[in-house]
Motif scaffolding. Structure first.
Motif, PDB file in Angstrom:
ATOM      1  N   GLU A  42      -0.910   3.192 -10.956  1.00 19.77           N
ATOM      2  CA  GLU A  42       0.118   2.193 -10.622  1.00 19.77           C
ATOM      3  C   GLU A  42       1.430   2.528 -11.340  1.00 19.77           C
ATOM      4  N   LYS A  54       8.614   4.793  -6.826  1.00 17.22           N
ATOM      5  CA  LYS A  54       9.495   3.810  -6.166  1.00 17.22           C
ATOM      6  C   LYS A  54      10.880   3.806  -6.819  1.00 17.22           C
ATOM      7  N   GLY A  94       1.519  -3.638  -6.444  1.00 20.80           N
ATOM      8  CA  GLY A  94       0.501  -4.659  -6.200  1.00 20.80           C
ATOM      9  C   GLY A  94      -0.795  -4.285  -6.899  1.00 20.80           C
ATOM     10  N   GLU A 129       2.992   5.080  -9.323  1.00 25.31           N
ATOM     11  CA  GLU A 129       3.540   4.459  -8.107  1.00 25.31           C
ATOM     12  C   GLU A 129       4.914   3.836  -8.388  1.00 25.31           C
ATOM     13  N   GLU A 142      -4.730  -4.222  -0.432  1.00 25.89           N
ATOM     14  CA  GLU A 142      -3.384  -4.655  -0.832  1.00 25.89           C
ATOM     15  C   GLU A 142      -2.598  -5.157   0.368  1.00 25.89           C
ATOM     16  N   LYS A 173      -8.571   0.481  -1.411  1.00 25.17           N
ATOM     17  CA  LYS A 173      -7.732  -0.322  -2.309  1.00 25.17           C
ATOM     18  C   LYS A 173      -6.380  -0.627  -1.652  1.00 25.17           C
ATOM     19  N   ASN A 174      -5.790   0.373  -0.990  1.00 23.06           N
ATOM     20  CA  ASN A 174      -4.484   0.154  -0.352  1.00 23.06           C
ATOM     21  C   ASN A 174      -4.591  -0.743   0.877  1.00 23.06           C
ATOM     22  N   GLY A 192       0.870  -1.168   0.000  1.00 23.67           N
ATOM     23  CA  GLY A 192       0.000   0.000   0.000  1.00 23.67           C
ATOM     24  C   GLY A 192       0.909   1.220   0.000  1.00 23.67           C
ATOM     25  N   THR A 193       0.737   2.058  -1.006  1.00 22.67           N
ATOM     26  CA  THR A 193       1.718   3.114  -1.252  1.00 22.67           C
ATOM     27  C   THR A 193       1.055   4.420  -1.653  1.00 22.67           C
TER      28      THR A 193
HETATM   29 MG   LIG Z   1       0.651  -0.468  -4.268  1.00 24.39          MG
END
Ligand SMILES: [Mg+2]
Ligand SMILES: C=C(O[C@@H]1C=C(C(=O)O)C=C[C@H]1O)C(=O)O
Length: 445
Positions: free
Chosen positions: A419, A426, A409, A422, A290, A286-287, A263-264
């Motif tokens: 995503e 990262k 995820g 995301e 995850e 949603k997170n 979860g991010t």
């Molecule tokens: Mg994620």
């Protein structure tokens, strides 16, 4: 580092003595009187011996720089058996990497775990140097080889500045293929073949000159706080490294510590804005899904191997580029079995998915590259304590190329564009170091 060279001289004298011409193992350990003049990474960088491995635990208290292999292992079960067989040598540590696919993938080495010839370690402000000799036929021969090895060690040097510029980059998958991949994953989730699958991207950067892996890791360590920092250098031009926030597991005697980190949301340099983003993350469906799927997976996987599992409430982990949801998990192991823990926990649903096998098959079939070391694990095995970090926020250094890995995820409710953002965030943890630390060459004239 005077003290280190004095210890090495002393070792050389010891090794020059009489040694039996039979199989055996010996370990010598020396405390350093004071803190070395340079850091462990600087020392390791200077050494011309491979493999080399560096590790710093995420609380910053434990650090190790190790090199040369007295023995290399084909899998973790073998490494564990070796430690059990040699319980009379209480401080044996076996260091290295486990590939994402472990023993299941014949195309890529399952692991790179080795018993080093030399280890320079720190715990808090205490430093020591350890030297290990092992031979299955002649310790005399091994003492001779170790003396030669010790003579090849050199003094520590300052790390070079990062002078590699990014000339071009290539994403695999590129964004249109990523969108298709997510659509496919979401339809498998809708059809209930999967609850979650973690999909990743490999970005190949072409650099103006080869990158010094130790210098790059040092740059990361300076800014990417609350992370494990690890590196395995195979040759002067080839290394795998990363700064990962995620613990696969820590075993201390029979206690097991693991976690669901999934979860991010983005981070923000402004504390108030970061707090707002973190609050949103804590409440986002949603997170939460995850993260909870990872908790479910870990609890299922530990059944029969650990009891009285405690799952802590979700908390926010704030990193430089992203923030995560984390639930820490603690349990009592029914037996201290590191190979078993690895088998159970790697890969968790934080990096593969749920159900595990279906997610792994989806990744093997549709992800357009081989993960190799990415999303595997990095760390050590020893009798008392074993710890592995999940090899995320990681990169492979290959001469003029740097391959950056990042994944996300995918669960019901995932959006391809979000995503993608995301994984950009990262990957930025390492990628931005090349921009921020770029020092242009001085122009002649
Ligand atoms: Mg994620
Ligand atoms: C897969 C990665 O990270 C994992 C996926 C996360 C997510 O999707 O929210 C969060 C943390 C990690 O468990 C990666 O960094 O490559």
């Amino acid at each position: 580092m005077k003290q280190i060279s004095a210890i090495i001289e002393q070792l050389d004298t010891t090794l020059a003595g009489e040694w039996p011409d039979t199989a055996g193992i010996r370990q010598f350990s020396y405390s350093l009187q004071k803190q070395p003049d340079t850091g462990l990474l600087e020392w390791l960088s200077a050494q011309p011996c491979y493999p080399k491995f560096y590790w710093q635990q995420r609380d910053g208290n434990e650090e190790a720089a190790v090199c040369g292999d007295a023995y290399a292992f084909g899998d973790t079960a073998q490494a564990q058996a070796f430690i059990r067989e040699h319980q009379d040598v209480p401080d044996l540590h076996i260091w290295g990497l486990n590939a994402f696919n472990g023993a299941d993938n014949s195309a890529f080495a399952a692991n790179a775990l080795f018993l080093p010839r030399i280890e320079l370690c720190r715990q808090g402000t205490r430093y020591w140097l350890r030297c290990t000799l092992f031979s299955s036929h002649s310790l005399r021969e091994e003492a001779r080889r170790t003396r030669l090895f010790l003579r090849s060690l050199v003094a520590s040097q300052a790390l070079p500045p990062i002078a590699s510029r990014v000339l071009q980059h290539q994403h695999l998958p590129a964004q249109p293929q990523w969108n298709q991949l997510i659509t496919r994953a979401l339809s498998c989730i809708e059809e209930q073949q999967l609850d979650k699958v973690v999909l990743a991207r490999k970005t190949t950067l072409t650099l103006s000159q080869p990158l010094n892996a130790c210098a790059f890791l040092a740059a990361s360590r300076a800014v990417n706080h609350h992370c494990y920092h690890f590196m395995l250098a195979f040759t002067p031009q080839q290394a795998f490294l990363g700064s990962s926030p995620e613990r696969l597991f820590l075993r201390s005697h029979d206690e097991l510590y693991t976690e669901a980190l999934a979860g991010t949301v983005a981070n923000d340099p402004d504390d108030d804005k970061a707090q707002d983003l973190g609050d949103w993350l804590l409440n986002d469906g949603k997170n939460q899904r995850e993260n909870l799927l990872v908790v479910d997976d870990i609890c299922q996987r530990l059944q029969g191997g650990a009891q009285s599992l405690d799952i802590m409430p979700a908390e926010i982990l704030r990193l430089r580029k992203v923030q995560h949801l984390r639930r820490s998990i603690h349990g009592e192991l029914t037996e201290s079995d590191d190979a078993g823990c690895l088998q159970r926990l790697q890969p968790t649903a934080a990096v593969a998915g749920l159900p595990r096998q279906a997610a792994r098959e989806f990744i093997a079939e549709f992800e357009p590259f081989d993960r190799e070391w990415y999303a595997g694990s990095a760390g050590y095995i020893s009798a008392e304590q074993t710890e592995f970090t999940v090899a995320l926020r990681s990169a492979a250094v290959k001469g003029h190329h740097l391959e950056l890995y990042a994944g996300a995820g995918i669960v019901a409710g995932s959006d391809a564009a979000q995503e993608w953002q995301e994984i950009e965030n990262k990957a930025a943890g390492l990628r931005t170091l090349l921009e921020e630390h770029y020092t242009p060459a001085v122009q002649a004239g």
